[in-house]
Write a protein that holds these residues in place. Structure first.
Motif, mmCIF file in Angstrom:
data_model
loop_
_atom_site.group_PDB
_atom_site.id
_atom_site.type_symbol
_atom_site.label_atom_id
_atom_site.label_comp_id
_atom_site.label_asym_id
_atom_site.label_seq_id
_atom_site.Cartn_x
_atom_site.Cartn_y
_atom_site.Cartn_z
ATOM 1 N N ILE A 286 12.169 -9.134 18.825
ATOM 2 C CA ILE A 286 12.140 -7.874 18.080
ATOM 3 C C ILE A 286 11.042 -7.955 17.040
ATOM 4 C CG2 ILE A 286 13.463 -6.344 16.564
ATOM 5 C CD1 ILE A 286 15.982 -7.883 17.922
ATOM 6 N N HIS B 25 11.593 -4.896 21.520
ATOM 7 C CA HIS B 25 11.970 -3.762 20.670
ATOM 8 C C HIS B 25 11.121 -3.797 19.401
ATOM 9 C CE1 HIS B 25 15.081 -0.597 20.097
ATOM 10 N NE2 HIS B 25 14.753 -0.716 18.822
ATOM 11 N N VAL C 24 20.344 -4.408 20.164
ATOM 12 C CA VAL C 24 19.435 -5.071 21.112
ATOM 13 C C VAL C 24 20.097 -6.326 21.664
ATOM 14 C CG1 VAL C 24 17.246 -6.288 21.351
ATOM 15 C CG2 VAL C 24 17.327 -4.156 20.064
ATOM 16 N N PRO D 205 10.610 0.352 23.418
ATOM 17 C CA PRO D 205 11.700 1.004 22.663
ATOM 18 C C PRO D 205 11.512 0.776 21.165
ATOM 19 C CG PRO D 205 12.574 -0.250 24.523
ATOM 20 C CD PRO D 205 11.125 -0.631 24.392
#
Length: 388
Positions: free
Chosen positions: A119, A143, A382, A161
Motif C-alpha cells: 500500500i 492500493h 485491503v 485502486p
C-alpha cells in the motif's frame, strides 16, 4: 487465539515519519493489542513501537544529482528494508511518501514477498511532473492512499485502486497556539511586523535556501530596521539551521518545532520553502511568499518534466497563484525581498491573500474526517480483501 496483525510501515523522512506515527496510532485505537508494527521510520514512529534498523535522516535526498551521489547508500537501505520485511513476514506493507526510496522497496518486495499487499501512502504529484510515475506505481503496489481528490483520477485511470484519505496538514490543531503569548515570550511587541521564515526540513533545502533568505532579509532589514525576524528550525535539520542563523548579521528568533504553530499565527508575513508547510501557514491565516531552489544541474535535468502550473498545493487547487511563487532562477534575494516587502507594507493585500488561501483550503477537503482514521480503515479493507 490468532496472532496479532503485523503491519510494516516504511517512511524515509520527517513528514513520512509523522504520517506513519498517526497511522500506527489510528490502527492501535481500532485494534489495541491485536496489531503490532515493524518497519523503518524516525522518532515519531519509534514512539509507536516501530524500531528502525537505520537512521532515516541519511535518506533525506532531493534532486537527481543528489540522488545519483547517494545511489549506493539508497541501494543498501532498500536491501536492509526488504530483508527486514522478509524476516518479519508482515500482513501488509505501507510505503509512505519518499518516491525514490519507496518505489525501489515496492519493486523489490513484489519479488521477495509476492503474496503480501503493498500500500502506497501519498502518491507522487503527477499533476505537477512526470506523469509516467502513475503507471509505474500502478504496476508496483496494490492500493494507493491519496491525500487529495484531485490526485485520484491520475492513478485510477492506470488501474490502481485509490482511497482519498485527506491531508493531515489540513487537520492541524491550532487551539493551543497563542500568538500573543508567543510574542510576549520573545519580547516582540504586539504591533511589530514579524517575518517568519521556514527554510525547509531537508539538508539540501537548508543548504540552498538559507543563503538566499539571509540576503533577502538583509534588504528588508535595511529598509525597515524594526522588522522582527523568526526562523523555524525543523527537527531533522535543527542543528544545521541554528548554526547558519547564528552567523547572520542581524537578530533572528529561532523557533523550535513544538512552537511553530504559535509562531505561524503570530507572523505578519511568512517566507517559506515550498512544501506541506504552505498548507499549515494557510490554516494559521498567514499570508506567505513561496520559494524553492534545486541544485542547478538537477533543475536542468528535471525542468522538462514539470507539467503543473503551480508548486503550492492550494494554488493548484484554486488554479490561481494566490501565494506568490518564486522558483529556481526567480528565487533571488531581490525578488523575494520585493514580494515580501509588498505584503509587509500593505495590510489590505495581506487580508485579501489570507482570505483567498483559506478559501482554497476548502477546495482541498479541509472539513473531512481525520486522515489517519480513514487510512487505517482502508488498510484493513485491503488486508481483508487479500486474506479472503
Amino acid at each position: 487465539m490468532s496472532r496479532p496483525l503485523k503491519v510494516m510501515l516504511v517512511a524515509a523522512e520527517a513528514s513520512g515519519d509523522a504520517l506513519g506515527a498517526g497511522l500506527a496510532g489510528a490502527l492501535k485505537a481500532r485494534l489495541g493489542p491485536k496489531v503490532t508494527f515493524v518497519g523503518v521510520g524516525g522518532p515519531r514512529m519509534a514512539e509507536q513501537g516501530v524500531r528502525s534498523p537505520f537512521d532515516i535522516a541519511e535518506l533525506s535526498i532531493l534532486g537527481w544529482i543528489e540522488g545519483l551521489k547517494a545511489y549506493g547508500l539508497v541501494k543498501r537501505r532498500v536491501s536492509d528494508t526488504v530483508a527486514l520485511a522478509v524476516a518479519e513476514k508482515p500482513d501488509a506493507v505501507v510505503l509512505i511518501d519518499s518516491w525514490g526510496f519507496t518505489i525501489r522497496v515496492a519493486k523489490a518486495l513484489k519479488t521477495a514477498l509476492p503474496g503480501v499487499p503493498l500500500i502506497k501512502y501519498v502518491g507522487p504529484q503527477v499533476w505537477a511532473s512526470r506523469l509516467g510515475r502513475a503507471k509505474t506505481l500502478a504496476a508496483s503496489v496494490d492500493h494507493l492512499l491519496a491525500l487529495y481528490a484531485f490526485d485520484a483520477p491520475w492513478f485510477e485511470r492506470e488501474g490502481l485502486p485509490t482511497t482519498v484519505v485527506g491531508s493531515q496538514a489540513l487537520h492541524v490543531d491550532f487551539g493551543e497556539a497563542d500568538p500573543a503569548a508567543w510574542r510576549a515570550l520573545r519580547g516582540i511587541a504586539t504591533d511589530a511586523r514579524l517575518l517568519l521564515v521556514l527554510p525547509g526540513s531537508r539538508p539540501s533545502e537548508i543548504r540552498l535556501m538559507t543563503p538566499v533568505y539571509e540576503a533577502a532579509i538583509a534588504q528588508l532589514k535595511a529598509a525597515d530596521p524594526a522588522l522582527e525576524v523568526a526562523v523555524v528550525a525543523a527537527g531533522t535539520v535543527a542543528d544545521d539551521v541554528t548554526g547558519r542563523v547564528a552567523g547572520w548579521p542581524f537578530r533572528a528568533h529561532l523557533v523550535a518545532e513544538r512552537e511553530k504553530y504559535a509562531a505561524m499565527r503570530a507572523a505578519t508575513v511568512a517566507l517559506a520553502t515550498s512544501g506541506t508547510v504552505s498548507t499549515e501557514l494557510a490554516l494559521a491565516g498567514a499570508p506567505m511568499v513561496i520559494a524553492y531552489r534545486f541544485q542547478p544541474l538537477s533543475y536542468a535535468i528535471m525542468k522538462p518534466f514539470f507539467t503543473g502550473k503551480y508548486a503550492t498545493l492550494f494554488n493548484h487547487a484554486a488554479d490561481s497563484e494566490i501565494a506568490p511563487e518564486l522558483i529556481q532562477n526567480d528565487a533571488t534575494p531581490e525578488k523575494l525581498a520585493a514580494a515580501v516587502g509588498r505584503l509587509l507594507a500593505d495590510p489590505e493585500a495581506r487580508r485579501v491573500q489570507a482570505e483567498r488561501q483559506t478559501a482554497a483550503l476548502e477546495l482541498m477537503g479541509r472539513e473531512g474526517r481525520d486522515p489517519s482514521e480513514i487510512a487505517a480503515e482502508a488498510i484493513l479493507r485491503v488486508i481483508a480483501g487479500h486474506t479472503s
